[in-house]
Scaffold this motif. Structure first.
Motif, short mmCIF file in Angstrom:
data_model
loop_
_atom_site.label_atom_id
_atom_site.label_comp_id
_atom_site.label_asym_id
_atom_site.label_seq_id
_atom_site.Cartn_x
_atom_site.Cartn_y
_atom_site.Cartn_z
N LEU A 38 53.19 57.77 26.34
CA LEU A 38 51.84 57.27 26.06
C LEU A 38 50.79 58.34 26.33
O LEU A 38 49.83 58.50 25.56
CB LEU A 38 51.55 56.02 26.88
N ILE A 39 50.95 59.07 27.42
CA ILE A 39 49.98 60.12 27.75
C ILE A 39 49.99 61.20 26.68
O ILE A 39 48.93 61.62 26.19
CB ILE A 39 50.28 60.72 29.15
N ILE A 40 51.18 61.64 26.28
CA ILE A 40 51.29 62.69 25.28
C ILE A 40 50.77 62.21 23.93
O ILE A 40 50.20 62.98 23.15
CB ILE A 40 52.75 63.18 25.17
N ARG A 41 50.94 60.94 23.64
CA ARG A 41 50.48 60.38 22.36
C ARG A 41 48.97 60.50 22.20
O ARG A 41 48.46 60.77 21.12
CB ARG A 41 50.92 58.91 22.26
N PHE A 42 48.23 60.33 23.30
CA PHE A 42 46.78 60.31 23.21
C PHE A 42 46.10 61.56 23.77
O PHE A 42 44.90 61.71 23.66
CB PHE A 42 46.23 59.07 23.92
N TRP A 43 46.87 62.46 24.39
CA TRP A 43 46.30 63.68 24.95
C TRP A 43 46.58 64.83 23.99
O TRP A 43 47.73 65.22 23.80
CB TRP A 43 46.90 63.97 26.32
N LYS A 44 45.55 65.37 23.41
CA LYS A 44 45.69 66.49 22.48
C LYS A 44 46.22 67.71 23.24
O LYS A 44 45.85 67.95 24.38
CB LYS A 44 44.34 66.81 21.86
N MET A 45 47.10 68.47 22.58
CA MET A 45 47.68 69.64 23.22
C MET A 45 46.58 70.63 23.59
O MET A 45 45.83 71.07 22.73
CB MET A 45 48.69 70.31 22.29
N PRO A 46 46.50 70.99 24.88
CA PRO A 46 45.48 71.96 25.28
C PRO A 46 45.87 73.38 24.86
O PRO A 46 47.01 73.63 24.49
CB PRO A 46 45.43 71.83 26.81
N GLU A 47 44.94 74.28 24.94
CA GLU A 47 45.22 75.68 24.64
C GLU A 47 46.24 76.21 25.64
O GLU A 47 46.19 75.86 26.82
CB GLU A 47 43.93 76.51 24.74
N PRO A 48 47.18 77.04 25.20
CA PRO A 48 48.20 77.57 26.12
C PRO A 48 47.63 78.37 27.29
O PRO A 48 48.30 78.55 28.29
CB PRO A 48 49.06 78.47 25.22
N THR A 49 46.40 78.82 27.19
CA THR A 49 45.79 79.58 28.28
C THR A 49 45.06 78.69 29.28
O THR A 49 44.66 79.18 30.34
CB THR A 49 44.81 80.62 27.71
N SER A 50 44.90 77.41 28.99
CA SER A 50 44.15 76.53 29.89
C SER A 50 45.02 76.07 31.06
O SER A 50 46.24 76.17 31.03
CB SER A 50 43.61 75.31 29.13
N LYS A 51 44.35 75.57 32.09
CA LYS A 51 45.05 75.13 33.30
C LYS A 51 45.88 73.87 33.05
O LYS A 51 46.91 73.67 33.67
CB LYS A 51 44.05 74.87 34.42
#
Length: 82
Positions: A38-51
């Motif tokens: 559920l979290i992955i479904r609604f959380w857009k993939m962040p930039e690979p350089t972000s925390k």
């Protein structure tokens, strides 16, 4: 690891562990996978350089049991960029 081998190991462990404990383990693992999905479904993939990328990647692995692939995007010139 081969899927058949994983199933054999799982069946062996479930045969060794008492039924009520095995049921509790399966319920907890199912809840963790469902919550991560559920979290992955609604959380857009962040930039690979972000925390937050490492946390997102861990949740993605728990949700899908495979590592996320980096999405290749084409710019307006047709060149692929990460």
């Amino acid at each position: 690891m081969d899927t058949d081998l994983m199933m054999e190991v799982l069946q062996y462990l479930l045969g060794v562990i008492p039924g009520d404990i095995a049921g509790n383990i399966i319920a907890v693992v199912t809840a963790i996978v469902t919550i991560c999905t559920l979290i992955i479904r609604f959380w857009k993939m962040p930039e690979p350089t972000s925390k937050g990328y490492k946390l997102w990647k861990l949740l993605h692995v728990l949700a899908s049991f495979k590592t996320p692939t980096t999405i290749k995007v084409e710019n307006k010139n047709g060149q692929k960029i990460d």
